[in-house]
Design a protein around this motif. Structure first.
Motif, PDB file in Angstrom:
ATOM      1  N   LEU A  56      29.232  39.642  55.496  1.00  0.00           N
ATOM      2  CA  LEU A  56      28.344  40.793  55.360  1.00  0.00           C
ATOM      3  C   LEU A  56      28.719  41.961  56.263  1.00  0.00           C
ATOM      4  O   LEU A  56      28.281  43.084  56.033  1.00  0.00           O
ATOM      5  CB  LEU A  56      26.898  40.384  55.665  1.00  0.00           C
ATOM      6  N   GLU A  57      29.518  41.688  57.301  1.00  0.00           N
ATOM      7  CA  GLU A  57      29.822  42.722  58.293  1.00  0.00           C
ATOM      8  C   GLU A  57      30.464  43.938  57.643  1.00  0.00           C
ATOM      9  O   GLU A  57      31.362  43.837  56.807  1.00  0.00           O
ATOM     10  CB  GLU A  57      30.783  42.161  59.351  1.00  0.00           C
ATOM     11  N   ASN A  58      29.965  45.122  58.029  1.00  0.00           N
ATOM     12  CA  ASN A  58      30.498  46.399  57.554  1.00  0.00           C
ATOM     13  C   ASN A  58      30.439  46.567  56.041  1.00  0.00           C
ATOM     14  O   ASN A  58      31.271  47.252  55.442  1.00  0.00           O
ATOM     15  CB  ASN A  58      31.952  46.585  58.031  1.00  0.00           C
TER      16      ASN A  58
ATOM     17  N   GLU B  43      28.409  40.270  47.097  1.00  0.00           N
ATOM     18  CA  GLU B  43      28.743  39.444  48.251  1.00  0.00           C
ATOM     19  C   GLU B  43      28.650  37.951  47.922  1.00  0.00           C
ATOM     20  O   GLU B  43      29.490  37.157  48.346  1.00  0.00           O
ATOM     21  CB  GLU B  43      27.811  39.771  49.427  1.00  0.00           C
ATOM     22  N   LEU B  44      27.620  37.570  47.157  1.00  0.00           N
ATOM     23  CA  LEU B  44      27.466  36.171  46.758  1.00  0.00           C
ATOM     24  C   LEU B  44      28.630  35.745  45.867  1.00  0.00           C
ATOM     25  O   LEU B  44      29.193  34.654  46.028  1.00  0.00           O
ATOM     26  CB  LEU B  44      26.142  35.975  46.019  1.00  0.00           C
ATOM     27  N   ARG B  45      28.983  36.608  44.953  1.00  0.00           N
ATOM     28  CA  ARG B  45      30.102  36.297  44.057  1.00  0.00           C
ATOM     29  C   ARG B  45      31.397  36.148  44.843  1.00  0.00           C
ATOM     30  O   ARG B  45      32.191  35.234  44.603  1.00  0.00           O
ATOM     31  CB  ARG B  45      30.237  37.425  43.019  1.00  0.00           C
ATOM     32  N   ARG B  46      31.613  37.061  45.810  1.00  0.00           N
ATOM     33  CA  ARG B  46      32.826  37.005  46.621  1.00  0.00           C
ATOM     34  C   ARG B  46      32.893  35.707  47.420  1.00  0.00           C
ATOM     35  O   ARG B  46      33.929  35.045  47.486  1.00  0.00           O
ATOM     36  CB  ARG B  46      32.864  38.204  47.572  1.00  0.00           C
TER      37      ARG B  46
ATOM     38  N   LEU C 286      16.794  39.699  45.758  1.00  0.00           N
ATOM     39  CA  LEU C 286      17.952  39.455  46.619  1.00  0.00           C
ATOM     40  C   LEU C 286      19.205  39.023  45.859  1.00  0.00           C
ATOM     41  O   LEU C 286      20.295  39.541  46.122  1.00  0.00           O
ATOM     42  CB  LEU C 286      17.605  38.415  47.685  1.00  0.00           C
ATOM     43  N   PRO C 287      19.121  38.052  44.923  1.00  0.00           N
ATOM     44  CA  PRO C 287      20.339  37.664  44.196  1.00  0.00           C
ATOM     45  C   PRO C 287      20.983  38.824  43.452  1.00  0.00           C
ATOM     46  O   PRO C 287      22.200  38.862  43.280  1.00  0.00           O
ATOM     47  CB  PRO C 287      19.827  36.592  43.215  1.00  0.00           C
TER      48      PRO C 287
ATOM     49  N   LEU D 296      21.116  46.083  54.301  1.00  0.00           N
ATOM     50  CA  LEU D 296      19.967  45.484  53.639  1.00  0.00           C
ATOM     51  C   LEU D 296      19.474  44.254  54.400  1.00  0.00           C
ATOM     52  O   LEU D 296      18.268  44.028  54.525  1.00  0.00           O
ATOM     53  CB  LEU D 296      20.335  45.083  52.201  1.00  0.00           C
ATOM     54  N   ALA D 297      20.418  43.464  54.920  1.00  0.00           N
ATOM     55  CA  ALA D 297      20.042  42.273  55.682  1.00  0.00           C
ATOM     56  C   ALA D 297      19.271  42.660  56.943  1.00  0.00           C
ATOM     57  O   ALA D 297      18.280  42.009  57.307  1.00  0.00           O
ATOM     58  CB  ALA D 297      21.289  41.475  56.048  1.00  0.00           C
ATOM     59  N   LYS D 298      19.700  43.730  57.601  1.00  0.00           N
ATOM     60  CA  LYS D 298      18.981  44.209  58.782  1.00  0.00           C
ATOM     61  C   LYS D 298      17.563  44.645  58.418  1.00  0.00           C
ATOM     62  O   LYS D 298      16.613  44.386  59.158  1.00  0.00           O
ATOM     63  CB  LYS D 298      19.747  45.372  59.425  1.00  0.00           C
ATOM     64  N   GLY D 299      17.434  45.303  57.270  1.00  0.00           N
ATOM     65  CA  GLY D 299      16.110  45.729  56.824  1.00  0.00           C
ATOM     66  C   GLY D 299      15.188  44.554  56.569  1.00  0.00           C
ATOM     67  O   GLY D 299      13.998  44.586  56.909  1.00  0.00           O
ATOM     68  N   ILE D 300      15.727  43.485  55.991  1.00  0.00           N
ATOM     69  CA  ILE D 300      14.926  42.281  55.732  1.00  0.00           C
ATOM     70  C   ILE D 300      14.480  41.640  57.041  1.00  0.00           C
ATOM     71  O   ILE D 300      13.334  41.191  57.182  1.00  0.00           O
ATOM     72  CB  ILE D 300      15.729  41.283  54.881  1.00  0.00           C
TER      73      ILE D 300
END
Length: 283
Positions: A34-36, A86-89, A79-80, A42-46
């Protein structure tokens, strides 16, 4: 092994230590993915929402709690969709066995050969005003961009880079994506930046370079077809009119940084576990 925390007896065995290490490693890999990226924001917002929810629960703000609970419930469904790239990667990396061996480890000789090849080719292309766009992967994968181009998987070399970007050749139109010291794909299509505050003189190559650097922690090297100027895009910013020597220094830093970060993390984790283990042996 057992000890007490505030009078509460606790027992920690070898499997508990292994469990903690695995969880720490998985959290670290999630951070690396997730970095950069836009997903990191979005993760920070959650996380902020969860923190606010805890505070509102402590102060019994019932209406505010109700809104947050329903908002978080809707986010869980969304979220999905939001994290789909990112999930696919991550799943693709797992399927290809690349989740734990993502980057190529370069020897000093490999690194020197890579830097020599890129510097030499950029110098020649700059002198002859041959347009070029090279993207050097960071931690975040570029599989979606790679799939838009022609897969190659060959060592980076000066003649090969020049041959790819010669005008009217089959692969000249698009970006070359480099992982470690290997060209993974050529003629890749990149997404242009949405930034409207850029210099109007910047062409498609520069906007594509900025765009890909906004989406991941990669670094893009651009040679202008109009002026021959060498530029570098990183973290959504563009450094222009670089000399081949300046470009080499920045590229070297980019290639070495992820290796240093990984080694630093492993070293710190090893030292902490060793200190904890030695401390418990003397208790």
């Amino acid at each position: 092994m057992s000890f007490e925390v505030r009078g509460i007896p606790l027992a920690i065995g070898l499997m508990d230590v292994v469990d903690i290490i695995l969880v720490a490693f998985l959290i670290y890999k999630l951070y690396v993915i997730l970095e950069n990226t836009r997903a990191a924001t979005l993760a920070k917002g959650i996380i902020v929402l969860i923190f606010i929810r805890a505070i509102s629960g402590f102060f019994d703000l019932n209406v505010f709690n109700w809104l947050l609970e329903h908002g978080i419930a809707m986010l869980t469904v969304a979220l999905p969709v939001v994290f789909q790239p990112e999930l696919r990667r991550a799943l693709e990396q797992l399927g290809r066995g690349r989740l734990f061996h993502k980057r190529l480890d370069l020897t000093e000789r490999d690194l020197d050969d890579l830097l020599d090849a890129v510097t030499s080719s950029c110098k020649v292309m700059s002198e002859h005003k041959v347009g070029a766009l090279m993207v050097f992967e960071g931690y975040s994968g570029l599989e979606e961009r790679i799939d838009t181009g022609v897969h190659m998987d060959c060592l980076v070399s000066d003649p090969l880079l020049q041959q790819i970007f010669i005008k009217d050749t089959p692969l000249h139109d698009g970006a070359v994506i480099i992982r470690g010291n290997r060209i993974i794909a050529a003629s890749c299509v990149l997404i242009l930046t949405d930034n409207r505050n850029l210099d109007q003189s910047l062409g498609t190559r520069h906007r594509a370079a900025i765009g890909v650097s906004e989406m991941s922690d990669c670094m893009a090297v651009v040679v202008s077809e109009e002026t021959g100027a060498i530029s570098i895009a990183k973290n959504g910013s563009l450094m222009r009119y670089l000399t081949p020597k300046d470009m080499r220094k920045i590229l070297e830093q980019h290639v070495k940084d992820p290796i240093r970060k990984r080694e630093s993390f492993v070293t710190k984790l090893h030292d902490k576990i060793l200190c904890w283990w030695e401390g418990k042996k003397h208790d």
